[in-house]
Design an enzyme around this catalytic site. Structure first.
Site, PDB file in Angstrom:
ATOM      1  N   SER A  10       0.808  -1.225   0.000  1.00  0.00           N
ATOM      2  CA  SER A  10       0.000   0.000   0.000  1.00  0.00           C
ATOM      3  C   SER A  10       0.841   1.275   0.000  1.00  0.00           C
ATOM      4  O   SER A  10       0.282   2.373  -0.101  1.00  0.00           O
ATOM      5  CB  SER A  10      -0.931   0.013   1.220  1.00  0.00           C
ATOM      6  OG  SER A  10      -1.592  -1.214   1.372  1.00  0.00           O
ATOM      7  N   HIS A  26       3.896   3.936   7.823  1.00  0.00           N
ATOM      8  CA  HIS A  26       3.031   3.979   9.014  1.00  0.00           C
ATOM      9  C   HIS A  26       3.697   4.770  10.141  1.00  0.00           C
ATOM     10  O   HIS A  26       4.922   4.725  10.300  1.00  0.00           O
ATOM     11  CB  HIS A  26       2.758   2.546   9.509  1.00  0.00           C
ATOM     12  CG  HIS A  26       1.929   1.743   8.558  1.00  0.00           C
ATOM     13  ND1 HIS A  26       0.580   1.947   8.392  1.00  0.00           N
ATOM     14  CD2 HIS A  26       2.259   0.743   7.707  1.00  0.00           C
ATOM     15  CE1 HIS A  26       0.116   1.102   7.493  1.00  0.00           C
ATOM     16  NE2 HIS A  26       1.107   0.356   7.053  1.00  0.00           N
ATOM     17  N   VAL A  70      19.601 -18.275  -5.142  1.00  0.00           N
ATOM     18  CA  VAL A  70      20.388 -19.065  -4.184  1.00  0.00           C
ATOM     19  C   VAL A  70      19.786 -20.463  -4.117  1.00  0.00           C
ATOM     20  O   VAL A  70      18.584 -20.625  -3.892  1.00  0.00           O
ATOM     21  CB  VAL A  70      20.401 -18.379  -2.796  1.00  0.00           C
ATOM     22  CG1 VAL A  70      21.040 -19.275  -1.748  1.00  0.00           C
ATOM     23  CG2 VAL A  70      21.136 -17.051  -2.891  1.00  0.00           C
ATOM     24  N   ARG A 111       1.728 -11.137   2.265  1.00  0.00           N
ATOM     25  CA  ARG A 111       2.544 -10.753   3.423  1.00  0.00           C
ATOM     26  C   ARG A 111       3.287 -11.993   3.902  1.00  0.00           C
ATOM     27  O   ARG A 111       2.662 -13.052   4.089  1.00  0.00           O
ATOM     28  CB  ARG A 111       1.650 -10.237   4.551  1.00  0.00           C
ATOM     29  CG  ARG A 111       0.711  -9.102   4.152  1.00  0.00           C
ATOM     30  CD  ARG A 111      -0.315  -8.907   5.256  1.00  0.00           C
ATOM     31  NE  ARG A 111      -1.319  -7.893   4.986  1.00  0.00           N
ATOM     32  CZ  ARG A 111      -2.468  -8.117   4.345  1.00  0.00           C
ATOM     33  NH1 ARG A 111      -2.735  -9.324   3.862  1.00  0.00           N
ATOM     34  NH2 ARG A 111      -3.348  -7.151   4.172  1.00  0.00           N
ATOM     35  N   CYS A 160       3.421   7.735 -22.958  1.00  0.00           N
ATOM     36  CA  CYS A 160       2.253   7.272 -22.187  1.00  0.00           C
ATOM     37  C   CYS A 160       1.367   8.485 -21.930  1.00  0.00           C
ATOM     38  O   CYS A 160       1.725   9.366 -21.145  1.00  0.00           O
ATOM     39  CB  CYS A 160       2.712   6.636 -20.870  1.00  0.00           C
ATOM     40  SG  CYS A 160       1.350   6.275 -19.754  1.00  0.00           S
ATOM     41  N   CYS A 187      -1.782   8.553 -20.682  1.00  0.00           N
ATOM     42  CA  CYS A 187      -2.559   8.550 -19.430  1.00  0.00           C
ATOM     43  C   CYS A 187      -1.748   9.162 -18.289  1.00  0.00           C
ATOM     44  O   CYS A 187      -2.269   9.907 -17.477  1.00  0.00           O
ATOM     45  CB  CYS A 187      -2.941   7.131 -19.025  1.00  0.00           C
ATOM     46  SG  CYS A 187      -3.882   6.233 -20.231  1.00  0.00           S
ATOM     47  N   CYS A 213      -5.627   3.137 -19.496  1.00  0.00           N
ATOM     48  CA  CYS A 213      -5.671   2.290 -20.702  1.00  0.00           C
ATOM     49  C   CYS A 213      -4.756   1.068 -20.581  1.00  0.00           C
ATOM     50  O   CYS A 213      -4.695   0.248 -21.494  1.00  0.00           O
ATOM     51  CB  CYS A 213      -5.337   3.111 -21.941  1.00  0.00           C
ATOM     52  SG  CYS A 213      -3.591   3.196 -22.339  1.00  0.00           S
TER      53      CYS A 213
HETATM   54  C1  LIG Z   1      -1.004  -6.162   0.441  1.00  0.00           C
HETATM   55  C2  LIG Z   1       0.142  -5.638   1.258  1.00  0.00           C
HETATM   56  C3  LIG Z   1       0.143  -4.330   1.696  1.00  0.00           C
HETATM   57  C4  LIG Z   1       1.206  -3.859   2.480  1.00  0.00           C
HETATM   58  N1  LIG Z   1       1.231  -2.530   2.818  1.00  0.00           N
HETATM   59  C5  LIG Z   1       2.262  -2.051   3.530  1.00  0.00           C
HETATM   60  C6  LIG Z   1       2.323  -0.667   3.851  1.00  0.00           C
HETATM   61  O1  LIG Z   1       1.486   0.122   3.435  1.00  0.00           O
HETATM   62  N2  LIG Z   1       3.349  -0.236   4.624  1.00  0.00           N
HETATM   63  C7  LIG Z   1       4.305  -1.077   5.104  1.00  0.00           C
HETATM   64  O2  LIG Z   1       5.158  -0.612   5.852  1.00  0.00           O
HETATM   65  N3  LIG Z   1       4.327  -2.389   4.753  1.00  0.00           N
HETATM   66  C8  LIG Z   1       3.331  -2.883   3.977  1.00  0.00           C
HETATM   67  N4  LIG Z   1       3.324  -4.196   3.598  1.00  0.00           N
HETATM   68  C9  LIG Z   1       4.437  -5.049   3.998  1.00  0.00           C
HETATM   69  C10 LIG Z   1       5.642  -4.871   3.073  1.00  0.00           C
HETATM   70  O3  LIG Z   1       5.265  -4.878   1.714  1.00  0.00           O
HETATM   71  C11 LIG Z   1       6.631  -6.023   3.329  1.00  0.00           C
HETATM   72  O4  LIG Z   1       6.889  -6.074   4.692  1.00  0.00           O
HETATM   73  C12 LIG Z   1       7.951  -5.818   2.594  1.00  0.00           C
HETATM   74  O5  LIG Z   1       7.744  -5.549   1.225  1.00  0.00           O
HETATM   75  C13 LIG Z   1       8.808  -7.069   2.743  1.00  0.00           C
HETATM   76  O6  LIG Z   1      10.008  -6.837   2.045  1.00  0.00           O
HETATM   77  P1  LIG Z   1      11.112  -7.961   1.898  1.00  0.00           P
HETATM   78  O7  LIG Z   1      12.296  -7.320   1.301  1.00  0.00           O
HETATM   79  O8  LIG Z   1      11.256  -8.676   3.189  1.00  0.00           O
HETATM   80  O9  LIG Z   1      10.452  -9.024   0.913  1.00  0.00           O
HETATM   81  P2  LIG Z   1      10.492  -9.100  -0.690  1.00  0.00           P
HETATM   82  O10 LIG Z   1      10.180  -7.797  -1.305  1.00  0.00           O
HETATM   83  O11 LIG Z   1       9.652 -10.252  -1.104  1.00  0.00           O
HETATM   84  O12 LIG Z   1      12.017  -9.396  -0.986  1.00  0.00           O
HETATM   85  C14 LIG Z   1      12.561 -10.680  -0.873  1.00  0.00           C
HETATM   86  C15 LIG Z   1      13.303 -10.981  -2.154  1.00  0.00           C
HETATM   87  O13 LIG Z   1      14.011 -12.212  -2.015  1.00  0.00           O
HETATM   88  C16 LIG Z   1      14.047 -12.823  -3.280  1.00  0.00           C
HETATM   89  N5  LIG Z   1      14.362 -14.237  -3.090  1.00  0.00           N
HETATM   90  C17 LIG Z   1      13.592 -15.191  -2.509  1.00  0.00           C
HETATM   91  N6  LIG Z   1      14.224 -16.377  -2.531  1.00  0.00           N
HETATM   92  C18 LIG Z   1      15.432 -16.171  -3.127  1.00  0.00           C
HETATM   93  C19 LIG Z   1      16.524 -17.023  -3.454  1.00  0.00           C
HETATM   94  N7  LIG Z   1      16.496 -18.329  -3.197  1.00  0.00           N
HETATM   95  N8  LIG Z   1      17.597 -16.474  -4.075  1.00  0.00           N
HETATM   96  C20 LIG Z   1      17.639 -15.147  -4.369  1.00  0.00           C
HETATM   97  N9  LIG Z   1      16.617 -14.305  -4.101  1.00  0.00           N
HETATM   98  C21 LIG Z   1      15.527 -14.808  -3.474  1.00  0.00           C
HETATM   99  C22 LIG Z   1      12.650 -12.568  -3.834  1.00  0.00           C
HETATM  100  O14 LIG Z   1      12.591 -12.700  -5.237  1.00  0.00           O
HETATM  101  C23 LIG Z   1      12.375 -11.154  -3.354  1.00  0.00           C
HETATM  102  O15 LIG Z   1      12.687 -10.179  -4.325  1.00  0.00           O
HETATM  103  C24 LIG Z   1       2.274  -4.708   2.822  1.00  0.00           C
HETATM  104  C25 LIG Z   1       2.285  -6.034   2.355  1.00  0.00           C
HETATM  105  C26 LIG Z   1       1.239  -6.494   1.569  1.00  0.00           C
HETATM  106  C27 LIG Z   1       1.284  -7.876   1.016  1.00  0.00           C
END
Ligand SMILES: Cc1cc2nc3c(=O)[nH]c(=O)nc-3n(C[C@H](O)[C@H](O)[C@H](O)COP(=O)(O)OP(=O)(O)OC[C@H]3O[C@@H](n4cnc5c(N)ncnc54)[C@H](O)[C@@H]3O)c2cc1C
Length: 477
Positions: free
Chosen positions: A46, A50, A173, A312, A401, A403, A436
């Site tokens: 989103s 926060h 990995v 999540r 683009c 739009c 679009c």
């Molecule tokens: C619907 C929704 C709304 C949300 N809204 C908010 C919000 O408004 N504010 C907020 O603070 N948080 C929000 N969150 C939470 C937030 O999006 C997440 O906490 C955050 O994006 C997590 O980031 P990350 O880097 O841990 O995960 P990711 O972005 O998933 O990064 C992990 C990465 O690891 C990679 N990976 C996995 N396995 C391997 C492997 N074996 N080898 C190499 N790479 C690998 C993946 O491809 C990925 O790119 C929301 C989550 C959701 C689902």
């Protein structure tokens, strides 16, 4: 080659850690399995920074959220991404909800959320005219902000790269072999990486990666959130991010302001088992419309221009951030569900602290490039400035683009700054993200991407191998 630190996962958490560690004299690699960074959970959220309300007092995620909210402002100035402090309102409709709201206020204060206050119906009418007339009072937290989540991740990674971090996309990995104390051999789809410290920030797959290193005491379960984006013409639908009272498992269905101007409604919260299931549903849409209209009754289904779902990564109630004493040198950063985007800069600081405690020398670089130039987006600037830019470079006048008002020059700049796919260009520039859905601009952008990367149009993909947009017709030459 022996790295000091290898980071697995290029989402908002991995890129934040990479940028934080890039201040120090360290050899660092960031490994990401996808064609581009931020194609995991970090692309489907989103975008709310926060303030820290709605977290249990004493929780790690609550503390990191409050700290992250402050750090994100500093980062936005250093890296040039947009941070708008719009504030949030958690709305109460009954006396029972008012009592819960007062409790939320106390908990927020205990966590250190600044300047929260309860505002009455009259205040709400004056400041949020489209809010339901049934709203009695709201908890106002003015420090809530909005950002473009993927642009934050790209800017962090670009700056980390400028400061020497090796960013390896297309690098999955596949195995981790401890090779003695503080020594790992990380087997990937692009070869072996040897490192002294290893950080597991693999999002939904953090449990799979942990198991490769012999850690199997947590499981990451996806909790799906479906969100619905409204047309930009409803830009002024609300002035704040509007929340209902939180449920046991989520913050509820919100009416969200976004940094690019399209209001958004959602997300749902549904525990599922498939880590790849990003489908949206009629039931999700019906639930979100019903819940969002309780807050803002004028929301019209016809204003919805796009649907998406994010997952999540849930591993219990709180974040898991720890050194694995069983596997010296391995740091786990898992279960980073909401508010993970907000907390990411604070998580990065915490990880740096853990590494230091476990013996990694953090010696500051003589020259650390702290700043990054703000990318130009025509949709953000006044026409007078656009005219000046066109005089300097005619590419700004070539609108691809319509739009979202994105020029060929912005698309070329995005490619120059690392975009390799059509989605990568969309996330950086907003081209194809309007009403679009790219009907007018897709072919033009494909041509630019092919030209700039010296590839055939048939090699251009939406989001990496297997998502090519044009097939070669060999039968007809
Ligand atoms: C619907 C929704 C709304 C949300 N809204 C908010 C919000 O408004 N504010 C907020 O603070 N948080 C929000 N969150 C939470 C937030 O999006 C997440 O906490 C955050 O994006 C997590 O980031 P990350 O880097 O841990 O995960 P990711 O972005 O998933 O990064 C992990 C990465 O690891 C990679 N990976 C996995 N396995 C391997 C492997 N074996 N080898 C190499 N790479 C690998 C993946 O491809 C990925 O790119 C929301 C989550 C959701 C689902």
């Amino acid at each position: 080659m022996l790295y000091d630190v290898v980071i697995i996962g290029g989402g908002i958490v991995g890129t934040s850690i990479a940028r934080e560690l890039s201040r120090y004299n360290l050899r660092i690699a960031l490994l990401e399995k996808e064609t581009e960074l931020a194609f995991g959970v970090s692309k489907s959220n989103s975008g709310i920074i926060h303030p820290g309300t709605q977290n249990p007092p004493g929780s790690l995620k609550g503390c990191l959220c409050v700290q992250g909210n402050t750090l994100m402002r500093k980062l936005s100035k250093e890296l040039g991404f947009d941070f708008k402090e719009v504030g949030e309102l958690i709305v109460a409709f009954t006396e029972e909800e008012i009592a819960r709201l007062r409790q939320l206020k106390k908990e927020a204060e205990a966590l250190g959320v600044p300047r929260t206050r309860i505002v009455d119906g009259r205040w709400l009418k004056a400041h949020e005219p489209n809010l339901s007339g049934k709203a009695l009072v709201a908890l106002y937290a003015p420090t809530a902000g909005i950002v473009s989540p993927y642009r934050v991740a790209y800017d962090l990674a670009e700056n980390a790269g400028r400061n020497g971090v090796e960013i390896r996309t297309h690098t999955r990995v596949e195995g981790i072999a401890p090779a003695g104390l503080f020594q790992f051999e990380v087997a990937t789809s692009s070869g072996i990486f040897k490192t002294r410290y290893l950080i597991n920030s693999a999002g939904l797959h953090a449990d799979d990666v942990a198991r490769m290193a012999g850690i199997d005491d947590f499981t990451v379960r996806p909790r799906k959130g479906e969100e619905f984006l409204l047309d930009k013409k409803r830009h002024y639908l609300t002035n704040h991010v509007i929340f209902p009272l939180p449920t046991k498992i989520s913050k509820g269905v919100l009416v969200i302001k976004t940094s690019d101007g399209n209001p958004m409604i959602g997300p749902t919260a549904e525990d599922i088992s498939d880590k790849e299931d990003l489908s949206t549903s009629d039931a999700g849409l019906a639930k979100v419309l019903t819940e969002a209209r309780k807050l803002v009754p004028s929301i019209d289904e016809n204003d919805i221009i796009a649907y998406f779902a994010g997952l999540r990564p849930v591993a219990g109630d709180d974040f898991i951030i720890r050194h694995e004493d069983k596997v010296p040198g391995l740091v786990t950063v898992a279960g980073i569900q909401s508010p993970g985007l907000t907390s990411a800069p604070a998580i990065a600081l915490m990880v740096a602290g853990i590494l230091k405690k476990k013996g990694l020398a953090l010696k500051k670089k003589l020259l650390f490039h702290k700043k990054r130039k703000h990318a130009i987006h025509l949709f953000e600037i006044p026409l007078s400035r656009t005219k000046k830019l066109i005089k300097k470079d005619a590419g700004y006048g070539e609108i691809v683009c319509r739009c979202e008002m994105v020029s060929a020059k912005e698309v070329r700049d995005a490619i120059c700054h690392g975009a390799k796919t059509m989605d990568g260009i969309k996330f950086r520039t907003r081209a194809q993200a309007g009403r679009c859905h790219g009907s007018f601009c897709t072919t033009r952008i494909m041509k630019i991407l092919a030209e700039e990367t010296k590839k055939q149009v048939t090699e251009v993909t939406k989001r990496g191998r297997g998502s090519e947009l044009v097939k070669e017709d060999r039968a007809n030459g």
